[in-house]
Each structure stands twice: as C-alpha cells, then as structure tokens.
Design a protein around this motif. Sequence first.
Motif, PDB file in Angstrom:
ATOM      1  N   THR A  76     -19.008  43.498  21.987  1.00  0.00           N
ATOM      2  CA  THR A  76     -18.038  44.562  22.202  1.00  0.00           C
ATOM      3  C   THR A  76     -18.738  45.754  22.838  1.00  0.00           C
ATOM      4  OG1 THR A  76     -16.776  43.892  20.274  1.00  0.00           O
ATOM      5  CG2 THR A  76     -16.379  46.114  21.124  1.00  0.00           C
ATOM      6  N   PRO A  77     -18.319  46.174  24.040  1.00  0.00           N
ATOM      7  CA  PRO A  77     -18.968  47.308  24.698  1.00  0.00           C
ATOM      8  C   PRO A  77     -18.951  48.549  23.811  1.00  0.00           C
ATOM      9  CG  PRO A  77     -17.464  46.195  26.188  1.00  0.00           C
ATOM     10  CD  PRO A  77     -17.223  45.627  24.822  1.00  0.00           C
ATOM     11  N   GLY A  78     -20.052  49.279  23.812  1.00  0.00           N
ATOM     12  CA  GLY A  78     -20.133  50.510  23.038  1.00  0.00           C
ATOM     13  C   GLY A  78     -20.425  50.281  21.573  1.00  0.00           C
ATOM     14  N   GLY A  79     -20.582  49.013  21.163  1.00  0.00           N
ATOM     15  CA  GLY A  79     -20.935  48.718  19.786  1.00  0.00           C
ATOM     16  C   GLY A  79     -19.779  48.841  18.812  1.00  0.00           C
ATOM     17  N   ILE A  80     -18.538  48.985  19.297  1.00  0.00           N
ATOM     18  CA  ILE A  80     -17.373  49.134  18.419  1.00  0.00           C
ATOM     19  C   ILE A  80     -16.875  47.750  18.008  1.00  0.00           C
ATOM     20  CG2 ILE A  80     -15.027  50.011  18.210  1.00  0.00           C
ATOM     21  CD1 ILE A  80     -15.730  52.031  20.402  1.00  0.00           C
ATOM     22  N   ARG A  81     -16.852  47.484  16.743  1.00  0.00           N
ATOM     23  CA  ARG A  81     -16.436  46.170  16.266  1.00  0.00           C
ATOM     24  C   ARG A  81     -14.903  46.116  16.144  1.00  0.00           C
ATOM     25  NH1 ARG A  81     -20.348  42.908  14.595  1.00  0.00           N
ATOM     26  NH2 ARG A  81     -22.449  43.754  14.283  1.00  0.00           N
ATOM     27  N   LYS A  82     -14.331  45.080  16.706  1.00  0.00           N
ATOM     28  CA  LYS A  82     -12.889  44.897  16.630  1.00  0.00           C
ATOM     29  C   LYS A  82     -12.598  43.500  16.100  1.00  0.00           C
ATOM     30  CE  LYS A  82     -11.911  48.019  20.509  1.00  0.00           C
ATOM     31  NZ  LYS A  82     -11.274  48.136  21.826  1.00  0.00           N
ATOM     32  N   VAL A  83     -11.414  43.370  15.521  1.00  0.00           N
ATOM     33  CA  VAL A  83     -11.006  42.074  15.003  1.00  0.00           C
ATOM     34  C   VAL A  83     -10.701  41.156  16.184  1.00  0.00           C
ATOM     35  CG1 VAL A  83      -9.304  40.846  13.607  1.00  0.00           C
ATOM     36  CG2 VAL A  83     -10.088  43.133  12.924  1.00  0.00           C
ATOM     37  N   GLY A  84     -11.113  39.894  16.091  1.00  0.00           N
ATOM     38  CA  GLY A  84     -10.827  38.940  17.143  1.00  0.00           C
ATOM     39  C   GLY A  84     -12.059  38.604  17.967  1.00  0.00           C
ATOM     40  N   ARG A  85     -11.824  37.867  19.020  1.00  0.00           N
ATOM     41  CA  ARG A  85     -12.908  37.385  19.862  1.00  0.00           C
ATOM     42  C   ARG A  85     -13.553  38.537  20.624  1.00  0.00           C
ATOM     43  NH1 ARG A  85     -12.326  32.731  24.554  1.00  0.00           N
ATOM     44  NH2 ARG A  85     -14.543  32.658  25.132  1.00  0.00           N
ATOM     45  N   ARG A  86     -14.861  38.545  20.627  1.00  0.00           N
ATOM     46  CA  ARG A  86     -15.578  39.568  21.376  1.00  0.00           C
ATOM     47  C   ARG A  86     -15.547  39.226  22.867  1.00  0.00           C
ATOM     48  NH1 ARG A  86     -21.405  39.593  18.970  1.00  0.00           N
ATOM     49  NH2 ARG A  86     -21.045  37.351  19.206  1.00  0.00           N
ATOM     50  N   PRO A  87     -15.357  40.216  23.720  1.00  0.00           N
ATOM     51  CA  PRO A  87     -15.301  39.935  25.157  1.00  0.00           C
ATOM     52  C   PRO A  87     -16.676  39.595  25.715  1.00  0.00           C
ATOM     53  CG  PRO A  87     -15.243  42.294  24.778  1.00  0.00           C
ATOM     54  CD  PRO A  87     -15.163  41.642  23.428  1.00  0.00           C
ATOM     55  N   LYS A  88     -16.669  38.853  26.781  1.00  0.00           N
ATOM     56  CA  LYS A  88     -17.911  38.525  27.486  1.00  0.00           C
ATOM     57  C   LYS A  88     -18.289  39.712  28.363  1.00  0.00           C
ATOM     58  CE  LYS A  88     -19.920  34.562  29.903  1.00  0.00           C
ATOM     59  NZ  LYS A  88     -19.601  33.256  30.564  1.00  0.00           N
ATOM     60  N   VAL A  89     -19.525  40.140  28.280  1.00  0.00           N
ATOM     61  CA  VAL A  89     -19.967  41.281  29.070  1.00  0.00           C
ATOM     62  C   VAL A  89     -21.141  40.870  29.953  1.00  0.00           C
ATOM     63  CG1 VAL A  89     -19.162  43.012  27.424  1.00  0.00           C
ATOM     64  CG2 VAL A  89     -21.489  42.096  27.210  1.00  0.00           C
ATOM     65  N   TYR A  90     -21.307  41.639  31.017  1.00  0.00           N
ATOM     66  CA  TYR A  90     -22.331  41.336  32.022  1.00  0.00           C
ATOM     67  C   TYR A  90     -23.199  42.568  32.255  1.00  0.00           C
ATOM     68  CZ  TYR A  90     -19.204  37.427  32.952  1.00  0.00           C
ATOM     69  OH  TYR A  90     -18.403  36.322  32.818  1.00  0.00           O
ATOM     70  N   GLU A  91     -24.476  42.326  32.476  1.00  0.00           N
ATOM     71  CA  GLU A  91     -25.398  43.407  32.798  1.00  0.00           C
ATOM     72  C   GLU A  91     -26.477  42.858  33.726  1.00  0.00           C
ATOM     73  OE1 GLU A  91     -26.909  44.786  29.096  1.00  0.00           O
ATOM     74  OE2 GLU A  91     -27.411  42.783  28.375  1.00  0.00           O
ATOM     75  N   PRO A  92     -27.117  43.712  34.521  1.00  0.00           N
ATOM     76  CA  PRO A  92     -28.119  43.234  35.478  1.00  0.00           C
ATOM     77  C   PRO A  92     -29.396  42.773  34.793  1.00  0.00           C
ATOM     78  CG  PRO A  92     -27.992  45.626  35.518  1.00  0.00           C
ATOM     79  CD  PRO A  92     -26.877  45.174  34.635  1.00  0.00           C
ATOM     80  N   THR A  93     -30.064  41.826  35.401  1.00  0.00           N
ATOM     81  CA  THR A  93     -31.381  41.404  34.941  1.00  0.00           C
ATOM     82  C   THR A  93     -32.433  42.280  35.627  1.00  0.00           C
ATOM     83  OG1 THR A  93     -31.696  39.800  36.731  1.00  0.00           O
ATOM     84  CG2 THR A  93     -30.536  39.038  34.757  1.00  0.00           C
ATOM     85  N   ASP A  94     -33.677  41.996  35.356  1.00  0.00           N
ATOM     86  CA  ASP A  94     -34.765  42.736  35.989  1.00  0.00           C
ATOM     87  C   ASP A  94     -35.194  42.115  37.311  1.00  0.00           C
ATOM     88  OD1 ASP A  94     -34.886  44.539  33.871  1.00  0.00           O
ATOM     89  OD2 ASP A  94     -36.263  43.250  32.735  1.00  0.00           O
ATOM     90  N   ALA A  95     -34.436  41.126  37.782  1.00  0.00           N
ATOM     91  CA  ALA A  95     -34.815  40.420  39.005  1.00  0.00           C
ATOM     92  C   ALA A  95     -34.868  41.367  40.203  1.00  0.00           C
ATOM     93  CB  ALA A  95     -33.819  39.298  39.286  1.00  0.00           C
TER      94      ALA A  95
END
Length: 255
Positions: A76-95
């Motif tokens: 969950t973006p921002g560390g906020i816990r919500k009931v239900g499935r957590r969304p898939k999030v994307y972030e850059p690698t160090d490549a």
Amino acid sequence: MASDSTPPADTVNTAIDSVSVLSEDSRRRMFVFIRRAGRPVTRDEAAASVGISRKLAAFHLDKLVDAGLLRARYETPGGIRKVGRRPKVYEPTDAQITVSIPERRHELLADLLLDAVLTEEADENAAQAAVRAAERRGRRMGGAARDETRPGRLGPERGLTVCERLLDEYGYEPVREAPTELRLRNCPFHPLTAKAPDLVCGMNHAFLAGYVNGLEVNGVRAVLAPEAGKCCVRLGPSDLNSPRGVQEVPHQAGT
C-alpha cells in the motif's frame, strides 16, 4: 576505493534490449513518470500519467520489469494499511543503461585513476602511481577469478581461453590469431587514449599484465603492440623458461 572486482556493466546486448524496451512512447513516458515520482507508483497512476487503459499499462509495466528497469511488489503506497488486496506498485531499479558500439569502459579508467590518486606514494609521480594501481587491480581480479574457478595449472592455450572471458566482458573484442596469441580488436578506453597515449596505454598494459599474473597463466604475457584502430596490447607467448608468464610490467608511463 572501489572493489577489486569492479562490477561489470551490462553487456552491449542487454543494454540494447533495455533501450529497445524504452523505444515505445507510452512505455518510456511511464518509466520517466515513475522515476520522477520518488515513491512507489500504482498501475492506475502509471496508466493515468500517459492516458492509457489500466490493462495496457500493465502490459507495458511488465515489459519494463522484465528488462530490469522497474521492480514490482505488493504494498500500500505511503504505508497506509487498508482492508483487502494490496495494490501492485512499481519503482525504478538501480540499473544504468549505457550503449556504446564498440564498447567503452571509461568508468574503469576513471576508477583506476582515482585509486592512483588515493594511493600515490612519495617517491613516484602521478603516471607511475596510475600504472601501479592498474597492475594491482588486474592482479587482484586475476587472483579472484582463479580462486573462483580453481582451474589448476594453466598452460598458454587454456589460459588464454580463460582470459578471453574477461577481455570479452570488458569490451576488448579478443580474437585468437594463433593457439597461443590473442589480438584485442577494440580499445575500451578510446577516444581518451588519444589524449594521453603513454599514460592510458601504460595503464592498460599494466592492467592486463596484472590479470595474467593473478590468474597464473604460464607461457603468456601482455605485450605492447600498438596498431591503428585496435587495442595497444596483445597477449602472446612469453619466455617459456619463466615460471609464471609476465612477472613484471616493463612499460612505465611517465618514466
């Protein structure tokens, strides 16, 4: 100081594949958006950033993950816990993507020069320190390769086969011109070599001679043999009475 075994950059083919992935406009724009976000980005946010459907965004995001440019996780973006499935999030690698044909290794040259500055001794000039740093780095990399592969006694032919792996990885484009001779078709340090040939060629020679020594290849030495459009060093037969190829680096830039 950098590690003795400086991590190799991506191969040319891998870098080209990564660039190819970014050639699609929506995919490239999403990648830029995610890099600039400074936080994990959801699929919905990525889709909205370029005005495409969530399903199409998922396709492009998966391509970026497969190319090693993004990583995905469920959180969950921002560390906020919500009931239900957590969304898939994307972030850059160090490549980091660098494409150069023929391959260049200016970062290795810069790293060796920095090493020389940090270890220069009172009785040597900067050029001598650079050659010494290059030889030391090559010797340690050769020793590390030997410890890792445990090849046993290396004669000229098998020793050159082992050397070819490093030479190919670092962009030298090695070509076996004889069973016990390798000609290096590319200078990874071009065009900087032309600005200070004595210094750069001396460092290059020392680095390769050190690698042969560290790997303990019998009957082979690194020889300065400048040729237009190619590397200034070749690997060829040494004095067979020598127990371990090149024991010294005879070329000292600046002396």
